[in-house]
Scaffold this active site. Structure first.
Site, PDB file in Angstrom:
ATOM      1  N   LYS A  22     -22.899 -15.246  -5.539  1.00  0.00           N
ATOM      2  CA  LYS A  22     -21.767 -14.404  -6.299  1.00  0.00           C
ATOM      3  C   LYS A  22     -22.161 -12.883  -6.382  1.00  0.00           C
ATOM      4  O   LYS A  22     -21.967 -11.976  -5.480  1.00  0.00           O
ATOM      5  CB  LYS A  22     -21.764 -15.158  -7.372  1.00  0.00           C
ATOM      6  CG  LYS A  22     -20.588 -13.919  -8.459  1.00  0.00           C
ATOM      7  CD  LYS A  22     -19.975 -14.313  -9.894  1.00  0.00           C
ATOM      8  CE  LYS A  22     -20.870 -14.113 -10.783  1.00  0.00           C
ATOM      9  NZ  LYS A  22     -21.636 -12.615 -11.140  1.00  0.00           N
ATOM     10  N   ASN A  23     -23.300 -12.897  -7.129  1.00  0.00           N
ATOM     11  CA  ASN A  23     -24.582 -10.926  -7.352  1.00  0.00           C
ATOM     12  C   ASN A  23     -24.688 -10.367  -5.989  1.00  0.00           C
ATOM     13  O   ASN A  23     -25.693  -9.807  -6.137  1.00  0.00           O
ATOM     14  CB  ASN A  23     -25.612 -11.863  -8.211  1.00  0.00           C
ATOM     15  CG  ASN A  23     -24.660 -11.805  -9.576  1.00  0.00           C
ATOM     16  OD1 ASN A  23     -23.513 -12.132  -9.528  1.00  0.00           O
ATOM     17  ND2 ASN A  23     -24.827 -12.622 -10.795  1.00  0.00           N
ATOM     18  N   ARG A 102     -16.720  -6.178 -13.515  1.00  0.00           N
ATOM     19  CA  ARG A 102     -17.027  -4.960 -13.882  1.00  0.00           C
ATOM     20  C   ARG A 102     -17.457  -4.866 -12.732  1.00  0.00           C
ATOM     21  O   ARG A 102     -18.009  -3.819 -12.999  1.00  0.00           O
ATOM     22  CB  ARG A 102     -18.465  -5.772 -15.311  1.00  0.00           C
ATOM     23  CG  ARG A 102     -18.074  -6.291 -16.477  1.00  0.00           C
ATOM     24  CD  ARG A 102     -19.286  -6.123 -16.754  1.00  0.00           C
ATOM     25  NE  ARG A 102     -20.292  -5.249 -16.938  1.00  0.00           N
ATOM     26  CZ  ARG A 102     -19.954  -4.226 -17.237  1.00  0.00           C
ATOM     27  NH1 ARG A 102     -19.201  -3.617 -18.266  1.00  0.00           N
ATOM     28  NH2 ARG A 102     -21.036  -3.755 -17.094  1.00  0.00           N
ATOM     29  N   CYS A 126     -18.358  -7.034 -22.375  1.00  0.00           N
ATOM     30  CA  CYS A 126     -17.309  -8.362 -21.992  1.00  0.00           C
ATOM     31  C   CYS A 126     -18.327  -9.435 -22.558  1.00  0.00           C
ATOM     32  O   CYS A 126     -18.987  -8.502 -24.045  1.00  0.00           O
ATOM     33  CB  CYS A 126     -17.882  -8.362 -20.045  1.00  0.00           C
ATOM     34  SG  CYS A 126     -20.030  -9.217 -20.748  1.00  0.00           S
ATOM     35  N   ARG A 131     -22.923  -3.686 -22.334  1.00  0.00           N
ATOM     36  CA  ARG A 131     -22.879  -3.206 -21.157  1.00  0.00           C
ATOM     37  C   ARG A 131     -22.526  -1.735 -20.567  1.00  0.00           C
ATOM     38  O   ARG A 131     -21.634  -1.961 -19.429  1.00  0.00           O
ATOM     39  CB  ARG A 131     -22.058  -4.474 -20.292  1.00  0.00           C
ATOM     40  CG  ARG A 131     -23.019  -5.631 -20.676  1.00  0.00           C
ATOM     41  CD  ARG A 131     -22.223  -7.068 -19.478  1.00  0.00           C
ATOM     42  NE  ARG A 131     -22.443  -7.020 -18.850  1.00  0.00           N
ATOM     43  CZ  ARG A 131     -22.155  -7.816 -17.599  1.00  0.00           C
ATOM     44  NH1 ARG A 131     -21.424  -8.465 -17.979  1.00  0.00           N
ATOM     45  NH2 ARG A 131     -23.258  -7.715 -16.623  1.00  0.00           N
ATOM     46  N   VAL A 133     -22.914   2.067 -18.564  1.00  0.00           N
ATOM     47  CA  VAL A 133     -22.696   2.679 -17.685  1.00  0.00           C
ATOM     48  C   VAL A 133     -23.861   3.886 -17.478  1.00  0.00           C
ATOM     49  O   VAL A 133     -23.638   4.391 -16.290  1.00  0.00           O
ATOM     50  CB  VAL A 133     -21.924   2.760 -16.998  1.00  0.00           C
ATOM     51  CG1 VAL A 133     -20.818   1.233 -16.319  1.00  0.00           C
ATOM     52  CG2 VAL A 133     -20.593   3.455 -17.535  1.00  0.00           C
ATOM     53  N   ASP A 134     -24.827   4.109 -18.691  1.00  0.00           N
ATOM     54  CA  ASP A 134     -25.197   4.999 -18.710  1.00  0.00           C
ATOM     55  C   ASP A 134     -26.546   5.289 -17.581  1.00  0.00           C
ATOM     56  O   ASP A 134     -26.489   6.507 -17.468  1.00  0.00           O
ATOM     57  CB  ASP A 134     -25.772   5.586 -20.437  1.00  0.00           C
ATOM     58  CG  ASP A 134     -26.708   4.347 -20.289  1.00  0.00           C
ATOM     59  OD1 ASP A 134     -26.734   3.148 -20.060  1.00  0.00           O
ATOM     60  OD2 ASP A 134     -27.615   4.265 -21.321  1.00  0.00           O
ATOM     61  N   LEU A 135     -26.628   4.364 -16.877  1.00  0.00           N
ATOM     62  CA  LEU A 135     -28.581   4.322 -16.150  1.00  0.00           C
ATOM     63  C   LEU A 135     -26.899   5.155 -14.966  1.00  0.00           C
ATOM     64  O   LEU A 135     -28.142   5.855 -14.239  1.00  0.00           O
ATOM     65  CB  LEU A 135     -28.872   3.375 -15.889  1.00  0.00           C
ATOM     66  CG  LEU A 135     -29.700   3.236 -17.587  1.00  0.00           C
ATOM     67  CD1 LEU A 135     -30.398   1.245 -17.053  1.00  0.00           C
ATOM     68  CD2 LEU A 135     -30.278   3.654 -17.815  1.00  0.00           C
ATOM     69  N   LYS A 172     -34.520   1.966 -17.717  1.00  0.00           N
ATOM     70  CA  LYS A 172     -34.882   0.799 -18.189  1.00  0.00           C
ATOM     71  C   LYS A 172     -34.721  -0.209 -16.629  1.00  0.00           C
ATOM     72  O   LYS A 172     -33.724   0.505 -15.899  1.00  0.00           O
ATOM     73  CB  LYS A 172     -34.065   0.424 -18.976  1.00  0.00           C
ATOM     74  CG  LYS A 172     -31.963   0.419 -19.131  1.00  0.00           C
ATOM     75  CD  LYS A 172     -31.994  -0.545 -20.503  1.00  0.00           C
ATOM     76  CE  LYS A 172     -31.899  -1.433 -20.745  1.00  0.00           C
ATOM     77  NZ  LYS A 172     -31.355  -2.237 -22.560  1.00  0.00           N
ATOM     78  N   SER A 174     -31.593  -2.162 -14.448  1.00  0.00           N
ATOM     79  CA  SER A 174     -30.326  -2.283 -14.154  1.00  0.00           C
ATOM     80  C   SER A 174     -29.997  -2.763 -12.302  1.00  0.00           C
ATOM     81  O   SER A 174     -30.499  -1.637 -11.496  1.00  0.00           O
ATOM     82  CB  SER A 174     -30.030  -1.111 -14.370  1.00  0.00           C
ATOM     83  OG  SER A 174     -28.306  -1.354 -13.730  1.00  0.00           O
ATOM     84  N   VAL A 175     -29.652  -4.085 -12.813  1.00  0.00           N
ATOM     85  CA  VAL A 175     -29.758  -4.632 -11.094  1.00  0.00           C
ATOM     86  C   VAL A 175     -28.172  -3.630 -10.281  1.00  0.00           C
ATOM     87  O   VAL A 175     -28.409  -3.087  -9.297  1.00  0.00           O
ATOM     88  CB  VAL A 175     -29.024  -5.789 -11.249  1.00  0.00           C
ATOM     89  CG1 VAL A 175     -28.478  -6.037 -10.314  1.00  0.00           C
ATOM     90  CG2 VAL A 175     -30.010  -6.897 -11.560  1.00  0.00           C
ATOM     91  N   ILE A 339     -32.001  -9.814 -22.310  1.00  0.00           N
ATOM     92  CA  ILE A 339     -31.621  -8.717 -21.660  1.00  0.00           C
ATOM     93  C   ILE A 339     -30.277  -8.472 -22.314  1.00  0.00           C
ATOM     94  O   ILE A 339     -29.814  -7.181 -22.031  1.00  0.00           O
ATOM     95  CB  ILE A 339     -30.914  -9.225 -20.599  1.00  0.00           C
ATOM     96  CG1 ILE A 339     -32.349 -10.181 -19.671  1.00  0.00           C
ATOM     97  CG2 ILE A 339     -30.326  -7.931 -19.254  1.00  0.00           C
ATOM     98  CD1 ILE A 339     -33.078  -8.787 -18.777  1.00  0.00           C
ATOM     99  N   ARG A 409     -15.230 -18.213 -11.866  1.00  0.00           N
ATOM    100  CA  ARG A 409     -16.072 -16.973 -11.982  1.00  0.00           C
ATOM    101  C   ARG A 409     -16.574 -17.343 -10.825  1.00  0.00           C
ATOM    102  O   ARG A 409     -17.711 -16.593  -9.978  1.00  0.00           O
ATOM    103  CB  ARG A 409     -16.457 -16.383 -12.957  1.00  0.00           C
ATOM    104  CG  ARG A 409     -15.289 -15.429 -13.606  1.00  0.00           C
ATOM    105  CD  ARG A 409     -15.760 -14.514 -15.055  1.00  0.00           C
ATOM    106  NE  ARG A 409     -16.745 -13.929 -14.014  1.00  0.00           N
ATOM    107  CZ  ARG A 409     -17.682 -13.409 -14.229  1.00  0.00           C
ATOM    108  NH1 ARG A 409     -18.068 -13.526 -16.179  1.00  0.00           N
ATOM    109  NH2 ARG A 409     -18.822 -11.800 -14.152  1.00  0.00           N
TER     110      ARG A 409
END
Ligand code: UD1
Ligand code: PEP
Length: 430
Positions: A22-23, A102, A126, A131, A133-135, A172, A174-175, A339, A409
């Site tokens: 999925k990811n 997301r 969530c 979570r 989104v600043d990065l 930091k 972040s994927v 995390i 999901r």
């Protein structure tokens, strides 16, 4: 709302085919926005998140055609899907959709890169955390984008000549931000260097697909990724890599229920730290040519301490499942979640099955119990849902897991895959 009913006590024996990740599928699908040619993805899993993202991309002008199996065909799972976006018809991603999925926030990268403009809803939090989104925003600004936040939307505009290649250090790991900036940088003017980038196998898979589309990327899988911008990308054909989280999940299910299972179409190298922990817990794990062979001893599970970390550390997406396994260990185990700030919601549900777990901040202490007893429980988030199934496989009696839309999901045909190996698992509509 569907429920999953599990009757515990049966060992697992047989073969479980692992689906595409999925990811990996989600960023790969989003990358189809970067080209006007056709991107063909093979081994795409049939998951709620993937279906929703395909609907979202349709709003941006992506034509999607699925070929191969008819719906509901039992054999095989993988689908081959063609994505073609001759022109981007809408550069807005609405809150109604982004809040449900997301990762759809990540379209901001390709929209900015290809169209120079994007209006994407802030995704909201969530169950497992806020979570933010600043990065993403800092990184896109580093590439020259002007960004305003207006009424819950990120309004982004690239410079006249397009995004500009820059050196950006993630404060930091972040994927999602790594995926998004890597995609944006493929069409930027000049060279982008991303430092402290995520090293997940899904980042490598996306980079490999982008390179097949003509992108110039070096270093994916290491903390430093270098992207030399090109003027356009072409289509390509790419196979989605196996789902390492699904792999680890079923390995833990065998360790918990006992038995002997081969996980097909996967690769132990994708989840070494998790394999190490499952082995330490007492399972016998042997990599094979096409997958992993596992022998589980459900009556002799050993306590193992784990701390979740960015790849190649123990994955946070396997934390809940491993906690499920530790509930019947012969001793006490400690799990530290580093995390996400709220990823212990499965604790109170596992306690309903008789688990003995105490929490202190980001540390869960699990005192193994000799027996679990089936009960009605509620899924609270994607991975928590399947930790309850794992516990149910070893519990005495019947466990019913409600709110299984969480599970759908990220796990394709879970009840079918487990039933084929002798588990008593069924979906109850209602
Ligand atoms: C679709 C997908 O691939 N989801 C995965 C992805 O999620 P996702 O990409 O959302 O997770 P991130 O790696 O970005 O998050 C890691 C941490 O960084 C924080 N953060 C992230 C972005 C940001 O701008 N600011 C910020 O503070 C997050 O709140 C979290 O605490 O990686 C997570 C961590 O491996 C996995 O659990 C998810 O399964
Ligand atoms: C947290 C997960 O996914 P998402 O980032 O889509 O919520 C997950 O796959 O465990």
């Amino acid at each position: 709302m569907d429920q999953i009913r599990v009757v515990g006590g049966n060992p697992l024996k047989g073969v479980i085919p692992i689906s595409g990740a999925k990811n990996a599928a989600l960023p790969l699908i989003i990358s189809s926005l970067l080209t006007s040619d056709t991107l063909t993805l093979e081994n795409v899993p049939h998951l709620a998140d993937v279906e929703l993202l395909m609907r979202i991309l349709g709003n941006h002008g992506v034509d999607i055609s699925v070929n191969g199996r008819r719906e509901r065909q039992q054999d095989g799972y993988a689908r081959t899907i063609h994505f073609n976006c001759p022109t981007i018809t809408d550069t807005t991603a609405s809150y109604e959709l982004v809040r449900k999925m997301r990762a759809s926030f990540w379209v901001i990268g390709p929209l900015l890169a290809r169209e120079g403009i994007a209006r994407v809803s802030l995704p909201g939090g969530c169950a497992i955390g806020t979570r933010p989104v600043d990065l993403f925003i800092d990184g896109l600004k580093a590439l020259g984008a002007e960004i305003e936040i207006e009424q819950g939307y990120v309004e982004a505009k690239a410079p006249k000549g397009g995004l500009v290649g820059r050196h950006y250090v993630f404060p930091k790991v972040s994927v999602g931000a790594t995926h998004t900036l890597m995609m944006a940088a493929t069409l930027a003017n000049g060279t982008t260097v991303l430092e402290n980038a995520a090293r997940e196998p899904e980042v490598v898979d996306l980079a490999n697909c982008l390179k097949a589309m003509g992108a110039k990327i070096e270093g994916a899988g290491s903390p430093t990724i270098t992207i030399d911008g090109v003027t356009s990308l072409s289509g390509a054909r790419h196979t989605v890599l196996p789902d390492r989280i699904e792999t680890g999940t079923y390995a833990m299910a065998v360790a918990m229920a006992g038995g002997e299972v081969t996980l097909e179409n996967t690769d132990a190298a994708l989840l070494s730290s998790a394999i190490e922990a499952i082995r330490a817990a007492g399972a016998e794990i042997t990599p094979t040519e096409t997958g992993i062979h596992i022998i589980g001893h459900g009556d002799d599970i050993r306590p193992v301490d784990v701390t979740t970390e960015p790849y190649p550390g123990f994955p946070t997406d396997l934390q809940a499942q491993f906690m499920g396994l530790m509930t019947r260990a012969k001793g006490t185990a400690r799990i530290v979640e580093t995390i996400f700030e709220n990823r212990f919601m499965h604790v109170q549900e596992l306690a309903r099955l008789g688990a003995d777990i105490s929490l202190s901040g980001q540390t869960a202490t699990i005192k193994g119990v000799p027996e679990l007893h089936g009960a009605p429980v509620m899924a609270t988030d994607l991975r928590a849902s399947v930790s309850l199934v794992i516990a149910g496989l070893a519990a005495k009696g019947e466990t019913t897991v409600s709110r299984v839309y969480h599970l759908d999901r990220g796990f394709e045909r879970l009840e079918e895959k487990l039933t084929r190996c002798g588990a008593i698992v069924e979906r109850i509509g209602g």
